[in-house]
Scaffold this motif. Structure first.
Motif, PDB file in Angstrom:
ATOM      1  N   ARG A  48       0.936  -1.060  -0.579  1.00 36.84           N
ATOM      2  CA  ARG A  48       0.328  -0.014   0.240  1.00 36.84           C
ATOM      3  C   ARG A  48       1.097   1.472   0.038  1.00 36.84           C
ATOM      4  NH1 ARG A  48      -3.134  -1.131   5.463  1.00 36.84           N
ATOM      5  NH2 ARG A  48      -1.080  -1.903   6.200  1.00 36.84           N
ATOM      6  N   PHE A  49       0.866   2.243  -0.899  1.00 34.83           N
ATOM      7  CA  PHE A  49       1.039   3.549  -1.069  1.00 34.83           C
ATOM      8  C   PHE A  49       0.214   4.750  -0.712  1.00 34.83           C
ATOM      9  CE2 PHE A  49       3.253   0.585  -3.507  1.00 34.83           C
ATOM     10  CZ  PHE A  49       4.495   0.824  -3.420  1.00 34.83           C
ATOM     11  N   ILE A  50       0.934   5.671  -0.082  1.00 28.06           N
ATOM     12  CA  ILE A  50      -0.117   6.631   0.009  1.00 28.06           C
ATOM     13  C   ILE A  50       1.263   7.585  -0.793  1.00 28.06           C
ATOM     14  CG2 ILE A  50      -0.313   9.129   1.267  1.00 28.06           C
ATOM     15  CD1 ILE A  50      -1.644   7.259   4.131  1.00 28.06           C
ATOM     16  N   VAL A  51       0.932   9.074  -1.867  1.00 26.02           N
ATOM     17  CA  VAL A  51       2.059  10.002  -2.414  1.00 26.02           C
ATOM     18  C   VAL A  51       1.009  10.396  -2.490  1.00 26.02           C
ATOM     19  CG1 VAL A  51       2.642  10.286  -4.569  1.00 26.02           C
ATOM     20  CG2 VAL A  51       2.423   7.387  -3.962  1.00 26.02           C
ATOM     21  N   ILE A  52       2.992  11.631  -1.910  1.00 29.47           N
ATOM     22  CA  ILE A  52       1.660  12.982  -1.303  1.00 29.47           C
ATOM     23  C   ILE A  52       2.538  14.076  -1.696  1.00 29.47           C
ATOM     24  CG2 ILE A  52       1.717  14.745   0.283  1.00 29.47           C
ATOM     25  CD1 ILE A  52       1.671  12.021   2.704  1.00 29.47           C
ATOM     26  N   HIS A  53       1.455  15.311  -2.670  1.00 28.62           N
ATOM     27  CA  HIS A  53       2.421  15.917  -3.563  1.00 28.62           C
ATOM     28  C   HIS A  53       3.734  17.034  -2.628  1.00 28.62           C
ATOM     29  CE1 HIS A  53       3.815  18.661  -5.984  1.00 28.62           C
ATOM     30  NE2 HIS A  53       2.604  19.495  -6.383  1.00 28.62           N
ATOM     31  N   ASN A  54       4.615  16.948  -3.373  1.00 28.97           N
ATOM     32  CA  ASN A  54       6.041  17.725  -2.144  1.00 28.97           C
ATOM     33  C   ASN A  54       5.906  18.969  -2.052  1.00 28.97           C
ATOM     34  OD1 ASN A  54       6.841  17.924  -5.110  1.00 28.97           O
ATOM     35  ND2 ASN A  54       8.194  17.143  -4.943  1.00 28.97           N
ATOM     36  N   GLU A  55       5.519  19.729  -3.560  1.00 32.15           N
ATOM     37  CA  GLU A  55       4.929  21.162  -3.403  1.00 32.15           C
ATOM     38  C   GLU A  55       4.226  21.457  -2.183  1.00 32.15           C
ATOM     39  OE1 GLU A  55       5.630  22.514  -6.488  1.00 32.15           O
ATOM     40  OE2 GLU A  55       7.512  21.191  -7.489  1.00 32.15           O
ATOM     41  N   LEU A  56       3.526  20.726  -1.415  1.00 28.42           N
ATOM     42  CA  LEU A  56       2.581  20.987  -0.427  1.00 28.42           C
ATOM     43  C   LEU A  56       2.901  21.934   0.703  1.00 28.42           C
ATOM     44  CD1 LEU A  56      -0.267  18.431  -0.780  1.00 28.42           C
ATOM     45  CD2 LEU A  56      -0.125  21.250  -1.810  1.00 28.42           C
ATOM     46  N   PRO A  57       2.450  22.621   1.202  1.00 33.49           N
ATOM     47  CA  PRO A  57       3.267  23.349   2.525  1.00 33.49           C
ATOM     48  C   PRO A  57       2.708  21.106   3.889  1.00 33.49           C
ATOM     49  CG  PRO A  57       1.260  24.629   1.419  1.00 33.49           C
ATOM     50  CD  PRO A  57       1.254  23.400   1.447  1.00 33.49           C
ATOM     51  N   ILE A  58       3.445  22.246   4.721  1.00 28.80           N
ATOM     52  CA  ILE A  58       3.463  20.553   5.783  1.00 28.80           C
ATOM     53  C   ILE A  58       1.845  20.194   5.968  1.00 28.80           C
ATOM     54  CG2 ILE A  58       3.520  21.674   8.012  1.00 28.80           C
ATOM     55  CD1 ILE A  58       5.215  19.057   6.808  1.00 28.80           C
ATOM     56  N   GLU A  59       0.684  21.706   6.594  1.00 31.58           N
ATOM     57  CA  GLU A  59      -0.430  21.390   6.865  1.00 31.58           C
ATOM     58  C   GLU A  59      -1.013  21.012   5.647  1.00 31.58           C
ATOM     59  OE1 GLU A  59      -3.068  25.478   5.896  1.00 31.58           O
ATOM     60  OE2 GLU A  59      -2.137  25.499   8.174  1.00 31.58           O
ATOM     61  N   TRP A  60      -0.817  20.971   4.369  1.00 32.80           N
ATOM     62  CA  TRP A  60      -1.690  19.943   3.997  1.00 32.80           C
ATOM     63  C   TRP A  60      -1.277  18.450   3.288  1.00 32.80           C
ATOM     64  CZ3 TRP A  60      -5.740  20.341   1.591  1.00 32.80           C
ATOM     65  CH2 TRP A  60      -6.618  20.917   0.817  1.00 32.80           C
ATOM     66  N   GLN A  61       0.466  18.709   3.737  1.00 27.68           N
ATOM     67  CA  GLN A  61       1.102  17.477   3.662  1.00 27.68           C
ATOM     68  C   GLN A  61       0.649  16.133   4.582  1.00 27.68           C
ATOM     69  OE1 GLN A  61       5.363  17.560   3.605  1.00 27.68           O
ATOM     70  NE2 GLN A  61       5.385  18.421   1.702  1.00 27.68           N
ATOM     71  N   ARG A  62      -0.163  17.167   5.927  1.00 35.90           N
ATOM     72  CA  ARG A  62      -0.156  16.502   6.941  1.00 35.90           C
ATOM     73  C   ARG A  62      -2.346  15.945   7.151  1.00 35.90           C
ATOM     74  NH1 ARG A  62      -2.080  19.251  11.998  1.00 35.90           N
ATOM     75  NH2 ARG A  62      -2.222  16.930  13.832  1.00 35.90           N
ATOM     76  N   PHE A  63      -2.460  16.770   6.569  1.00 35.81           N
ATOM     77  CA  PHE A  63      -4.056  16.361   6.055  1.00 35.81           C
ATOM     78  C   PHE A  63      -4.024  15.348   5.400  1.00 35.81           C
ATOM     79  CE2 PHE A  63      -8.329  16.805   3.760  1.00 35.81           C
ATOM     80  CZ  PHE A  63      -8.526  16.853   5.254  1.00 35.81           C
ATOM     81  N   VAL A  64      -3.425  15.369   4.133  1.00 41.50           N
ATOM     82  CA  VAL A  64      -3.638  14.791   2.601  1.00 41.50           C
ATOM     83  C   VAL A  64      -3.611  13.406   3.290  1.00 41.50           C
ATOM     84  CG1 VAL A  64      -2.485  14.396   0.717  1.00 41.50           C
ATOM     85  CG2 VAL A  64      -3.130  16.117   1.079  1.00 41.50           C
ATOM     86  N   CYS A  65      -2.155  12.937   4.001  1.00 41.00           N
ATOM     87  CA  CYS A  65      -1.684  11.849   4.353  1.00 41.00           C
ATOM     88  C   CYS A  65      -3.023  11.201   5.499  1.00 41.00           C
ATOM     89  CB  CYS A  65      -0.381  11.628   5.321  1.00 41.00           C
ATOM     90  SG  CYS A  65       0.226  10.540   6.139  1.00 41.00           S
ATOM     91  N   ALA A  66      -3.973  12.360   6.135  1.00 46.24           N
ATOM     92  CA  ALA A  66      -4.854  11.891   7.243  1.00 46.24           C
ATOM     93  C   ALA A  66      -5.781  11.346   5.962  1.00 46.24           C
ATOM     94  CB  ALA A  66      -4.973  12.130   8.254  1.00 46.24           C
ATOM     95  N   HIS A  67      -6.451  11.890   5.072  1.00 49.36           N
ATOM     96  CA  HIS A  67      -6.983  11.921   4.358  1.00 49.36           C
ATOM     97  C   HIS A  67      -6.917  10.910   3.502  1.00 49.36           C
ATOM     98  CE1 HIS A  67      -9.779  13.291   0.834  1.00 49.36           C
ATOM     99  NE2 HIS A  67      -9.374  12.204   0.151  1.00 49.36           N
ATOM    100  N   GLU A  68      -5.875  10.641   3.336  1.00 52.24           N
ATOM    101  CA  GLU A  68      -5.786   9.060   2.236  1.00 52.24           C
ATOM    102  C   GLU A  68      -5.399   7.643   2.981  1.00 52.24           C
ATOM    103  OE1 GLU A  68      -5.661   8.919  -0.742  1.00 52.24           O
ATOM    104  OE2 GLU A  68      -5.502  11.259  -1.211  1.00 52.24           O
ATOM    105  N   LEU A  69      -5.037   8.322   4.112  1.00 53.62           N
ATOM    106  CA  LEU A  69      -4.839   6.753   5.786  1.00 53.62           C
ATOM    107  C   LEU A  69      -6.825   6.343   5.917  1.00 53.62           C
ATOM    108  CD1 LEU A  69      -3.444   5.273   7.465  1.00 53.62           C
ATOM    109  CD2 LEU A  69      -3.764   7.021   9.465  1.00 53.62           C
ATOM    110  N   GLY A  70      -7.430   7.151   5.979  1.00 54.28           N
ATOM    111  CA  GLY A  70      -8.852   7.410   5.560  1.00 54.28           C
ATOM    112  C   GLY A  70      -9.563   6.479   5.064  1.00 54.28           C
ATOM    113  N   HIS A  71      -8.978   6.609   3.022  1.00 49.38           N
ATOM    114  CA  HIS A  71      -9.184   5.831   1.717  1.00 49.38           C
ATOM    115  C   HIS A  71      -8.614   4.078   2.476  1.00 49.38           C
ATOM    116  CE1 HIS A  71     -11.235   8.678  -0.801  1.00 49.38           C
ATOM    117  NE2 HIS A  71     -10.217   8.978  -0.875  1.00 49.38           N
ATOM    118  N   ASP A  72      -7.409   4.257   2.759  1.00 45.54           N
ATOM    119  CA  ASP A  72      -6.786   3.266   3.586  1.00 45.54           C
ATOM    120  C   ASP A  72      -7.491   1.930   4.365  1.00 45.54           C
ATOM    121  OD1 ASP A  72      -4.575   0.804   3.710  1.00 45.54           O
ATOM    122  OD2 ASP A  72      -5.244   0.954   5.861  1.00 45.54           O
TER     123      ASP A  72
END
Length: 134
Positions: A48-72
């Motif tokens: 399983r992989f979560i890929v996060i856009h590397n140019e996002l601000p840290i708050e967005w990276q954290r939210f996106v990781c949580a969002h994709e973890l939600g999909h998992d």
């Protein structure tokens, strides 16, 4: 969903989506995903992989990781993209569920201070402004 989040936090003693993802064996990668894609979740050969856009601000990276973890956790076997144009303007059911999971996970074990507005509280926790008004 609340029970699922509570169990994750209790078992792994954190609500950090990066730590939880690693503990669950999900590989996290950062790369340029273009202008419209903040992140994505996929499975390949039982990994399983979560890929996060590397140019996002840290708050967005954290939210996106949580969002994709939600999909998992919520949508096993479904690969979903967290697209800017569909995530907070016109989200589908799975996207709304993943967003809800992310917000609840990030807010776990905290509460607003006395007299603190929800907007200030969410900002203090690091939930992106655009997500607050969904």
């Amino acid at each position: 969903m609340d029970e699922l989040i509570d169990k994750l936090i209790k078992k792994y003693k954190t609500n950090c989506p990066f730590e939880l993802s690693r503990a669950l064996g999900i590989h996290i990668r950062f790369m340029n995903l273009g202008e419209d894609t903040k992140g994505l979740y996929y499975r390949k050969l039982r990994r399983r992989f979560i890929v996060i856009h590397n140019e996002l601000p840290i708050e967005w990276q954290r939210f996106v990781c949580a969002h994709e973890l939600g999909h998992d956790r919520l949508h096993k076997g479904i690969n979903r993209f967290f697209l800017e144009e569909s995530s907070y303007f016109c989200p589908g059911k799975l996207e709304r569920q993943a967003n809800s999971f992310a917000v609840k996970l990030l807010l776990a074990n905290s509460s607003p201070e006395q007299g603190e507005s929800l907007e200030i509280y969410y900002s203090r926790i690091g939930i992106p402004h655009e997500i607050q008004f969904m």
